[in-house]
Design a protein around this motif. Sequence first.
Motif, PDB file in Angstrom:
ATOM      1  N   GLY A   6       1.022  -1.013   0.225  1.00  0.00           N
ATOM      2  CA  GLY A   6      -0.282  -0.330   0.051  1.00  0.00           C
ATOM      3  C   GLY A   6       0.288   1.160   0.083  1.00  0.00           C
ATOM      4  N   ARG A  17      -4.049   4.066   2.742  1.00  0.00           N
ATOM      5  CA  ARG A  17      -3.739   3.411   3.395  1.00  0.00           C
ATOM      6  C   ARG A  17      -3.061   2.202   3.663  1.00  0.00           C
ATOM      7  NH1 ARG A  17      -8.763  -1.128   3.528  1.00  0.00           N
ATOM      8  NH2 ARG A  17      -8.825  -1.479   6.066  1.00  0.00           N
ATOM      9  N   SER A  19      -1.435  -2.140   4.342  1.00  0.00           N
ATOM     10  CA  SER A  19      -1.957  -3.511   4.415  1.00  0.00           C
ATOM     11  C   SER A  19      -1.327  -4.127   4.561  1.00  0.00           C
ATOM     12  CB  SER A  19      -3.320  -3.596   3.684  1.00  0.00           C
ATOM     13  OG  SER A  19      -3.905  -3.021   3.602  1.00  0.00           O
ATOM     14  N   ARG A  70      -7.735  -4.149  12.633  1.00  0.00           N
ATOM     15  CA  ARG A  70      -7.011  -5.066  12.163  1.00  0.00           C
ATOM     16  C   ARG A  70      -8.471  -5.170  11.786  1.00  0.00           C
ATOM     17  NH1 ARG A  70      -3.706  -7.724  16.922  1.00  0.00           N
ATOM     18  NH2 ARG A  70      -4.033  -9.923  15.795  1.00  0.00           N
ATOM     19  N   MET A  76      -5.473 -10.101   8.864  1.00  0.00           N
ATOM     20  CA  MET A  76      -4.747  -8.616   7.527  1.00  0.00           C
ATOM     21  C   MET A  76      -4.927  -7.063   9.506  1.00  0.00           C
ATOM     22  SD  MET A  76      -4.829  -8.997   5.093  1.00  0.00           S
ATOM     23  CE  MET A  76      -5.168  -6.868   4.054  1.00  0.00           C
ATOM     24  N   TYR A  78      -3.989  -2.984   9.389  1.00  0.00           N
ATOM     25  CA  TYR A  78      -4.334  -1.443   8.422  1.00  0.00           C
ATOM     26  C   TYR A  78      -3.077  -0.498   9.272  1.00  0.00           C
ATOM     27  CZ  TYR A  78      -7.541  -4.897   6.366  1.00  0.00           C
ATOM     28  OH  TYR A  78      -8.196  -5.666   5.581  1.00  0.00           O
ATOM     29  N   GLN A  80      -4.318   3.534   8.554  1.00  0.00           N
ATOM     30  CA  GLN A  80      -4.710   4.702   7.991  1.00  0.00           C
ATOM     31  C   GLN A  80      -3.723   5.797   8.222  1.00  0.00           C
ATOM     32  OE1 GLN A  80      -7.536   4.777   5.576  1.00  0.00           O
ATOM     33  NE2 GLN A  80      -6.326   6.914   5.242  1.00  0.00           N
ATOM     34  N   CYS A  94       5.539  -4.256   8.975  1.00  0.00           N
ATOM     35  CA  CYS A  94       4.570  -4.834  10.501  1.00  0.00           C
ATOM     36  C   CYS A  94       5.211  -5.999  10.530  1.00  0.00           C
ATOM     37  CB  CYS A  94       3.118  -4.654   9.193  1.00  0.00           C
ATOM     38  SG  CYS A  94       3.656  -6.419   8.314  1.00  0.00           S
TER      39      CYS A  94
END
Length: 122
Positions: A6, A17, A19, A70, A76, A78, A80, A94
């Motif tokens: 992303g 955003r 991911s 999440r 997943m 995320y 933002q 991550c």
Amino acid sequence: QLQASGGGLVQAGDSLRLSCAASGRRFSNNAMGWFRQAPGNEREFVAAISWSGGVTNYADSVKGRFTISRDNAKNMIYLQMNGLKPEDTAIYYCAAARKSFSGGSLGDYASWGQGTQVTVSS
């Protein structure tokens, strides 16, 4: 295995955003986090979220602009990012923590994904 995506090149004030997809195992019982590393700098904490999503914490530099979330059903997480600034430019990673709650210490995180580049132009 974790894979972030992303990232991209945006202008100051824009949004992105990110991911993070987990594969090979489920991380629904683990806290998850986002970290970033700019050239010449150490990797730094950005945001973390507890296993259920009920507890979040953020670095002061992104508080009020970034939101971590999440979806355990999809495995997943995320990030933002709104109101991006040039100083947000970095590779974003991550990571999965060893425990269900975790803060911003790199040592708390055992599994790391490949990063995604975010570049914010002024």
